[in-house]
Enzyme design. Structure first.
Site, PDB file in Angstrom:
ATOM      1  N   LYS A  82      -4.043  16.564  52.364  1.00 48.67           N
ATOM      2  CA  LYS A  82      -5.384  15.965  52.317  1.00 48.67           C
ATOM      3  C   LYS A  82      -5.548  14.976  53.463  1.00 48.67           C
ATOM      4  O   LYS A  82      -4.598  14.259  53.808  1.00 48.67           O
ATOM      5  CB  LYS A  82      -5.555  15.254  50.963  1.00 48.67           C
ATOM      6  CG  LYS A  82      -6.954  14.750  50.656  1.00 48.67           C
ATOM      7  CD  LYS A  82      -6.995  14.125  49.258  1.00 48.67           C
ATOM      8  CE  LYS A  82      -8.367  13.610  48.869  1.00 48.67           C
ATOM      9  NZ  LYS A  82      -8.362  12.999  47.504  1.00 48.67           N
TER      10      LYS A  82
ATOM     11  N   SER B 218     -11.889  14.530  44.490  1.00 43.27           N
ATOM     12  CA  SER B 218     -12.187  14.592  45.908  1.00 43.27           C
ATOM     13  C   SER B 218     -11.220  15.461  46.729  1.00 43.27           C
ATOM     14  O   SER B 218     -11.473  15.691  47.900  1.00 43.27           O
ATOM     15  CB  SER B 218     -12.158  13.173  46.487  1.00 43.27           C
ATOM     16  OG  SER B 218     -10.863  12.626  46.383  1.00 43.27           O
TER      17      SER B 218
ATOM     18  N   SER C  24      -8.986  12.947  41.065  1.00 42.07           N
ATOM     19  CA  SER C  24      -9.277  13.659  42.313  1.00 42.07           C
ATOM     20  C   SER C  24      -8.355  14.840  42.621  1.00 42.07           C
ATOM     21  O   SER C  24      -8.666  15.649  43.487  1.00 42.07           O
ATOM     22  CB  SER C  24      -9.259  12.697  43.501  1.00 42.07           C
ATOM     23  OG  SER C  24     -10.468  12.002  43.563  1.00 42.07           O
TER      24      SER C  24
END
Lengths: 136, 560
Positions: B112, B207, B231
């Site tokens: 990420k 996210s 997330s």
């Protein structure tokens, strides 16, 4: 800080609610100061009325907390509160990386980060017409 | 003993016709044709690397080619093609010498874009950090590289990980690979116009949506996400992959750009629970650079195959029957509870009475810590810097105005409000008190003898993007994090396991929450469950076409 011309409107909108004219005025001034204070602390601006509305909703949402009885409850900072915090030896383990650290700075001179002149407070609301015009 | 037929019944009911695929049959097919090599599990592909059936460079090239082919998903912000190939070559050398670094050697992974990676841009999907190249690797990234993993690139997210859709980043929204699956296409209303297809694609959740989409679309074998309020688990549920949020303090946060320091943990996204255990084993443990990692030794583990669940006590927290929970997910949840019950486990309804306030508490603590954490972005040392030259403060303000999106600025302002001298007790300290009550709820339930909690991960399956953006980020996050953030408040390990497809042909995940630092028990139960439900494999025409094309064009001698 920031509000350019656009932010004028949101303060008007935010101050025009409720009460008689005089209380609304006092409340309005208080509120205006609060918003200004927050912008100075946060160093970001509300940008528009929507930004102020967003804060209002966030506060309303947070207010639900007051339905919970927390008498005698200790605040919790960390879920690891019962464990010893790890402290490493106070020895230098890395360093000599000035070049790497400066690499990401936009403005620098020799080994220094360069800032514009300090000790100049942000302009007051009345003086903000031209403020930030250079920024999008 | 597991009564015979339970798994089979579940399989029939849960999977769309023709999509169920037995694991052993899958392995056979893979060996025979190589067509689904990219769809293998991490452990399978690791075995193939070890046996020389596939070379690290070939594997890396295939993943890179597939990333290009699935570019429309917008899962990656940066693809590190050159360094990835170099890492793959180095890995190949090690295999040739017969000295691989371990199970991860040569395995393509994605990270990420809120983890620092030396030499590769780290943006947090924000204008504030566009072009930022960190001088160091996050500890978790360093650990993966030290074990020979091949870093393909950095995945998309909501700006600074603030969001639950992966729709609020400067690089645009991530598209859920399931939007393009045969399963979804068959179930969604027949369309005659191509513009319908354009508006029909569903979000990944967030996210860590880029990481979830990357794993789900077979462009990598595992990915790192981060999990502050859900997330990792939320996008895992929506994308049909496994999402693990480890216990706070088990994995280093050093180099993870912080959102909420007291809740952030690196998350793990994989295609199976076993693979999640592999990643956990390679990442967990004390880090001198993160004083909040615990110093206890962590022993990597392999997960046993549970045959007897009769000694297990599964708690069903009634408060997770939250407003807005879809009837479909409710049905799957109770079916899952029955699955445990029928297999002999003790299934009890439990109460976590402060759950309804958890999301409110989270909101206050999150914005307060965000206000503090985002103070570091002032344009001086790194990141975006405005041209404003009048004064230091005006430069700060202009930089932040230009660099942050509405969501981030909104949270900074709310956080500053809750931290004002006159509000500090009323909101911030109050929230910290409520946090203790929430954490205590879990302590009490686990003390009562419950081993694992079983809950839904999300309120519904993934919604189309056009529908998702109707509501603002705060409202969305409040709804979407509702079932996941309590585990962060209490620091507990939790995992989302893909369970079944919804009526619309989209993945649904269920969440298991365990005791602090009892990852092995949590994952063992999750693995048992995963085996029972036999979640169907995504049928992605893009991937299948691509896979066979690649195979036709570059038949590999090393691959039999």
């Amino acid at each position: 800080s920031a509000p350019g011309g656009a932010s004028r409107g949101h303060r008007g909108a935010a101050t025009g609610t409720g009460g008689t004219a005089s209380t609304a005025n006092t409340a309005g001034t208080g509120r205006r100061h609060l918003l200004e204070h927050l912008e100075h602390l946060a160093l970001v601006d509300f940008r528009d009325a929507e930004g102020v509305e967003r804060l209002q909703k966030a506060i309303q949402f947070a207010d639900q907390l007051h339905e919970v009885n927390t008498d005698g409850v200790e605040p919790m900072d960390s879920v690891l509160e019962d464990r010893c915090l790890y402290l490493r030896e106070d020895d230098v383990t890395e360093g000599n990386c000035t070049k790497e650290l400066l690499e990401n700075a936009t403005e620098k001179v020799e080994e220094y980060f360069v800032a514009p002149p300090g000790n100049i407070p942000l302009p007051k609301l009345e003086e903000q017409e031209t403020f930030l015009q250079g920024s999008q | 003993m597991v009564p015979r037929g339970i798994a089979a019944r579940w399989r029939r009911a849960a999977a769309a016709p023709g999509t169920g695929r037995g694991r052993s049959a899958g392995v056979r097919r893979w060996r025979r044709t190589g067509r689904i090599m990219l769809r293998a599990s991490l452990r399978q592909v690791s075995a193939a690397l070890k046996e020389g059936r596939v070379a690290p460079t070939e594997l890396c090239q295939r993943c890179l080619a597939l990333i290009k082919n699935t570019k429309f998903l917008n899962a990656y912000i940066t693809v590190a093609e050159e360094t990835a190939l170099k890492q793959a070559e180095e890995s190949e050398e090690r295999y040739k010498r017969g000295q691989p670094l371990g199970i991860l050697d040569g395995i393509p992974i994605a990270v990420k874009d809120n983890f620092n990676t030396a030499g590769i841009e780290t943006t947090c999907a924000s204008n504030m950090l566009k072009g930022y190249i960190s001088p160091y690797n996050a500890t978790v990234v360093q650990k993966l590289l030290d074990q020979g993993a091949v870093l393909l690139g950095k995945t998309n997210l909501d700006e600074f990980a603030m969001g639950s859709g992966s729709t609020d980043g400067v690089f645009g929204p991530v598209r859920n690979p399931w939007s393009y699956s045969k399963q979804y296409k068959e179930k969604s209303v027949p369309k005659s116009h191509s513009e319908d297809e354009e508006s029909n694609w569903v979000i990944t959740g967030g996210s860590s949506g880029g990481s979830a989409a990357a794993v789900s679309s077979f462009t990598c074998f595992a990915a790192l996400g981060s999990d502050t309020g859900g997330s990792t688990r939320n996008p895992a549920a929506h994308c049909g992959v496994v999402g693990l949020k480890p216990t706070y303090g088990l994995i280093s946060r050093h180099g993870l750009i912080p959102l909420v320091n007291s809740m952030d943990v690196p998350g793990i996204l994989t295609r199976s629970v076993d693979d999640a255990a592999v990643l956990l084993g390679s990442l967990a443990g004390h880090d001198p650079k993160d004083s909040t990692t615990i110093q206890d030794d962590f022993k990597p583990f392999e997960l046993p195959n549970l045959t007897d669940v009769s000694k297990l006590s599964i708690g069903i927290p009634k408060e997770y029957h939250a407003p807005g929970l879809s009837s479909e997910i409710l049905a799957l949840w109770s079916k899952a509870a029955d699955l445990f019950k029928n297999a002999g486990a003790k299934v009890v309804e439990v109460s976590l009475p402060h759950t309804p306030y958890s999301i409110v508490c989270y909101h206050v603590l999150c914005t307060a810590e965000v206000a503090s954490n985002m103070a570091r972005f002032d344009g001086l040392e790194y990141g975006h810097r405005s041209d404003m030259k009048d004064s230091t403060e005006s430069m700060y303000a202009a930089t932040r105005r230009e660099g942050f999106n509405d969501v981030v600025r909104g949270r900074i302002l709310s956080g500053n409000y809750f931290l004002l001298k006159q509000n500090y007790e009323k909101y911030f300290v109050k929230a910290q008190k409520v946090r203790r009550l929430i954490a205590n709820d879990f302590v009490k339930v686990f003390r009562s003898g419950v081993d694992i909690l079983l809950t839904p991960t999300t309120l519904s399956d993934a919604v189309p993007y056009t529908e998702f953006i109707q509501e603002d980020n705060r409202t969305r996050s409040a709804q979407d994090d509702i079932l996941t953030q309590a585990a962060n408040m209490a620091g507990l390990p939790a995992i989302s396991v893909p369970t079944a497809l919804s009526e619309r042909g989209l993945p649904v995940g269920l969440q298991f929450i365990g005791r602090s630092f009892q990852e092995k028990q949590l994952l063992t139960v999750a693995k048992w469950f995963e085996k029972q439900v036999q979640f169907p494999v995504i049928q992605l025409e893009e991937v299948e076409r691509h896979d066979s094309d690649v195979f036709q064009h570059q038949k590999s001698a090393s691959f039999s």
